[in-house]
Write a protein that holds these residues in place. Structure first.
Motif, PDB file in Angstrom:
ATOM      1  N   THR A 128       0.824  -1.234   0.011  1.00 46.28           N
ATOM      2  CA  THR A 128      -0.065  -0.083  -0.111  1.00 46.28           C
ATOM      3  C   THR A 128       0.853   1.340   0.142  1.00 46.28           C
ATOM      4  O   THR A 128       1.735   1.304   0.920  1.00 46.28           O
ATOM      5  CB  THR A 128      -1.010   0.136   1.169  1.00 46.28           C
ATOM      6  OG1 THR A 128      -1.558  -1.095   1.458  1.00 46.28           O
ATOM      7  CG2 THR A 128      -1.889   1.344   1.097  1.00 46.28           C
ATOM      8  N   ASP A 130       1.022   5.206   0.469  1.00 45.80           N
ATOM      9  CA  ASP A 130       0.243   6.242   1.045  1.00 45.80           C
ATOM     10  C   ASP A 130       1.211   7.443   1.572  1.00 45.80           C
ATOM     11  O   ASP A 130       2.143   7.528   1.032  1.00 45.80           O
ATOM     12  CB  ASP A 130      -0.481   5.473   2.311  1.00 45.80           C
ATOM     13  CG  ASP A 130      -1.692   6.357   2.482  1.00 45.80           C
ATOM     14  OD1 ASP A 130      -1.885   7.506   2.251  1.00 45.80           O
ATOM     15  OD2 ASP A 130      -2.575   6.085   3.301  1.00 45.80           O
ATOM     16  N   SER A 145       1.690  -5.865   3.998  1.00 48.81           N
ATOM     17  CA  SER A 145       0.918  -6.547   4.860  1.00 48.81           C
ATOM     18  C   SER A 145       0.591  -8.123   4.526  1.00 48.81           C
ATOM     19  O   SER A 145       0.757  -8.162   3.112  1.00 48.81           O
ATOM     20  CB  SER A 145      -0.436  -5.839   5.179  1.00 48.81           C
ATOM     21  OG  SER A 145      -1.136  -5.671   4.005  1.00 48.81           O
ATOM     22  N   ARG A 153      -5.704  -8.560  15.323  1.00 44.33           N
ATOM     23  CA  ARG A 153      -4.982  -7.428  14.715  1.00 44.33           C
ATOM     24  C   ARG A 153      -3.466  -7.971  14.798  1.00 44.33           C
ATOM     25  O   ARG A 153      -3.197  -8.675  15.643  1.00 44.33           O
ATOM     26  CB  ARG A 153      -5.070  -6.340  15.617  1.00 44.33           C
ATOM     27  CG  ARG A 153      -6.484  -5.627  15.600  1.00 44.33           C
ATOM     28  CD  ARG A 153      -6.510  -4.489  16.535  1.00 44.33           C
ATOM     29  NE  ARG A 153      -6.978  -3.356  15.883  1.00 44.33           N
ATOM     30  CZ  ARG A 153      -7.156  -2.026  16.479  1.00 44.33           C
ATOM     31  NH1 ARG A 153      -6.728  -1.854  17.649  1.00 44.33           N
ATOM     32  NH2 ARG A 153      -7.563  -1.033  15.854  1.00 44.33           N
ATOM     33  N   MET A 230       0.878   6.578  12.239  1.00 36.75           N
ATOM     34  CA  MET A 230      -0.080   5.637  11.236  1.00 36.75           C
ATOM     35  C   MET A 230      -0.257   4.365  11.680  1.00 36.75           C
ATOM     36  O   MET A 230      -1.685   3.723  11.270  1.00 36.75           O
ATOM     37  CB  MET A 230       0.413   5.853   9.925  1.00 36.75           C
ATOM     38  CG  MET A 230      -0.057   5.125   8.730  1.00 36.75           C
ATOM     39  SD  MET A 230       0.783   5.048   7.226  1.00 36.75           S
ATOM     40  CE  MET A 230       0.189   6.336   6.367  1.00 36.75           C
ATOM     41  N   ARG A 234      -4.062   2.061  12.447  1.00 30.92           N
ATOM     42  CA  ARG A 234      -4.792   1.163  11.394  1.00 30.92           C
ATOM     43  C   ARG A 234      -5.339   0.043  12.079  1.00 30.92           C
ATOM     44  O   ARG A 234      -5.212  -0.390  13.421  1.00 30.92           O
ATOM     45  CB  ARG A 234      -3.656   0.477  10.798  1.00 30.92           C
ATOM     46  CG  ARG A 234      -3.073   1.465   9.562  1.00 30.92           C
ATOM     47  CD  ARG A 234      -2.124   0.571   8.704  1.00 30.92           C
ATOM     48  NE  ARG A 234      -2.650  -0.397   8.041  1.00 30.92           N
ATOM     49  CZ  ARG A 234      -3.189  -0.523   6.912  1.00 30.92           C
ATOM     50  NH1 ARG A 234      -3.081   0.613   6.208  1.00 30.92           N
ATOM     51  NH2 ARG A 234      -3.602  -1.729   6.232  1.00 30.92           N
ATOM     52  N   ASP A 236      -6.140  -2.854  11.353  1.00 28.84           N
ATOM     53  CA  ASP A 236      -5.685  -4.284  11.140  1.00 28.84           C
ATOM     54  C   ASP A 236      -4.221  -4.210  11.904  1.00 28.84           C
ATOM     55  O   ASP A 236      -3.745  -5.400  12.091  1.00 28.84           O
ATOM     56  CB  ASP A 236      -5.295  -4.688   9.676  1.00 28.84           C
ATOM     57  CG  ASP A 236      -4.297  -3.686   9.170  1.00 28.84           C
ATOM     58  OD1 ASP A 236      -4.136  -2.463   9.598  1.00 28.84           O
ATOM     59  OD2 ASP A 236      -3.879  -4.022   8.063  1.00 28.84           O
TER      60      ASP A 236
END
Length: 450
Positions: A128, A130, A145, A153, A230, A234, A236
């Protein structure tokens, strides 16, 4: 955030901006024998020399060839590499940029359509792209991930890498990619269930803000602190199981970040644990001796090194003033970061950074490292355990050097070709032995309660 061209144009003209100094000055982790773009010399006049152009890159497609001298970008004359960086820094992927060259002494104008660096991919891993906000603008983030379904989690790891202005994003030229060991290690951790995060430095790759070479320590640190926040935010990620993996100068920045944004534990690799001033002197002497410099000359250079470094970093004398007094000192204070950044680091009490942190710490040292010593790593271990007995552990990895690549010993690593040398051969192989050392420890710590 739109993917800017910056890493794309880096990929088009060079694979890595070699910042640092050869062993006769100081090697902080990026020893070079040549710079991919360097100031024009001899009869080629002003400009920067494209010593190597990567096949298939935008510059190659536009017709740039090795040996071309880049005279201007967007009509802005170039006298040094930094001029090139400033000129291209205002553009984004998709822009077409006029570039004036000299080829064999003859002028030539080309239009280069800028392209973004390809997005990374890895089997079994989601990536990802970002960004996080900092006081000076957005910083690019790259997160990995596991694709496998999660049970609850996940734990997470933030990377804080070494000094310099390299990108941790994918390279146009994987065979000469200095950040590849980082990605290999993080991918291995992801396959063991961890979310991982990389944060680009200010002005590097797609990141906004001033060039990384101009920011101070706080200016770099804020990006990593934002990255920790960050991760914790999240859905997750388990915010109670976030770790820092600090390599090289990351061994200094990791405890600083953890003091401001608490984490579950820290791994430091090839780090510094005494004082920065001592570290530099020991490091330079080691490299001069590996280079085979005669003892009398070593002593001469060490005296100059101590004089220049003390004036610049301790006394805070302007660089121009001390070089006006002793021009030969330039080689001894050639850093891949700003003077302000190095002054900040030199002012730190490194052992004291660990005292407030009551958390597990793994110290990893590869015994082929010529840039730090086992004594440096043992100093960190002592710093941790003196403040919090039993919290620190040390692991020695045979045949691993500072770059997390394979080498028989320090001398072999010192002489090995590197990505920024632009040699035809690929740089030394990644030392995969680091994966179970770091991975097993992180898995064990993530599985503990409390």
């Amino acid at each position: 955030m739109i993917r800017k061209h910056l890493t794309g144009l880096f990929g088009s003209l060079l694979l890595f901006m070699a910042l640092g100094a050869p062993a006769s000055g100081l090697d902080l982790g990026r020893r070079i024998t040549a710079s991919p773009l360097r100031a024009g010399v001899d009869s080629i006049g002003p400009g920067v020399l494209a010593e190597r152009v990567i096949a298939g890159s935008p510059a190659a497609q536009a017709g740039v060839v090795s040996g071309d001298v880049v005279v201007s970008v967007d009509g802005k004359p170039l006298g040094a590499v930094d001029d090139f960086l400033r000129a291209v820094g205002v553009h984004r992927a998709g822009d077409t940029v006029p570039v004036e060259l000299r080829r064999a002494g003859q002028p030539l104008t080309l239009a280069i359509k800028l392209d973004g660096v390809p997005f990374e991919t890895a089997p079994g891993i989601d990536l990802t792209y970002d960004a996080v906000a900092t006081p000076t603008g957005l910083r690019r983030t790259i997160m990995t991930s596991p694709q496998a379904p999660a049970v609850g989690r996940r734990p997470a790891v933030l990377l804080i890498g070494g000094i310099g202005t390299y990108s941790v994003d994918y390279s146009f030229d994987p065979d000469h990619d200095v950040a590849e060991p980082y990605r290999r290690l993080l991918a291995a951790l992801t396959r063991r269930g961890f979310v991982t995060l990389r944060v680009e430095k200010s002005g590097v790759g797609d990141s906004e803000g001033p060039p990384a070479k101009e920011v101070d320590l706080e200016g770099e640190l804020v990006g990593y602190i934002a990255g920790l926040k960050m991760l914790k935010a999240r859905a997750d990620v388990d915010p109670e199981r976030v770790f820092i993996l600090g390599h090289s100068i990351g061994s200094v920045e990791a405890p600083m970040a953890a003091a401001r944004e608490p984490v579950r534990g820290i791994v430091v690799m090839q780090g510094v644990g005494t004082t920065w001033f001592e570290y530099e002197l020991v490091n330079v002497r080691r490299q001069l001796e590996l280079e085979g410099i005669a003892p009398a000359e070593v002593a001469k250079r060490m005296a100059l090194k101590e004089w220049a470094m003390h004036r610049l970093l301790i006394d805070g004398q302007p660089r121009a003033a001390l070089l006006a007094e002793r021009p030969a000192a330039a080689a001894m204070i050639k850093y891949p970061a700003s003077d302000a950044y190095l002054r900040n680091v030199a002012a730190l009490n490194l052992p004291a950074l660990w005292a407030p942190l009551d958390l597990p710490v793994l110290v990893v040292y590869g015994n082929a490292d010529f840039i730090t010593s086992e004594a440096d790593s043992r100093a960190i271990l002592e710093d941790v355990n003196r403040a919090h007995p039993g919290r620190g552990e040390l692991r020695i990895i045979d045949h691993m050097d500072h770059y997390l690549t394979d080498a028989a010993d320090q001398a072999t690593s010192f002489k090995a070709p590197r990505a920024w040398d632009l040699t035809p051969a690929r740089h030394p192989a990644y030392q995969a032995a680091v994966e179970p050392v770091v991975g097993d420890w992180l898995v064990a710590q993530a599985g503990r309660s409390g």
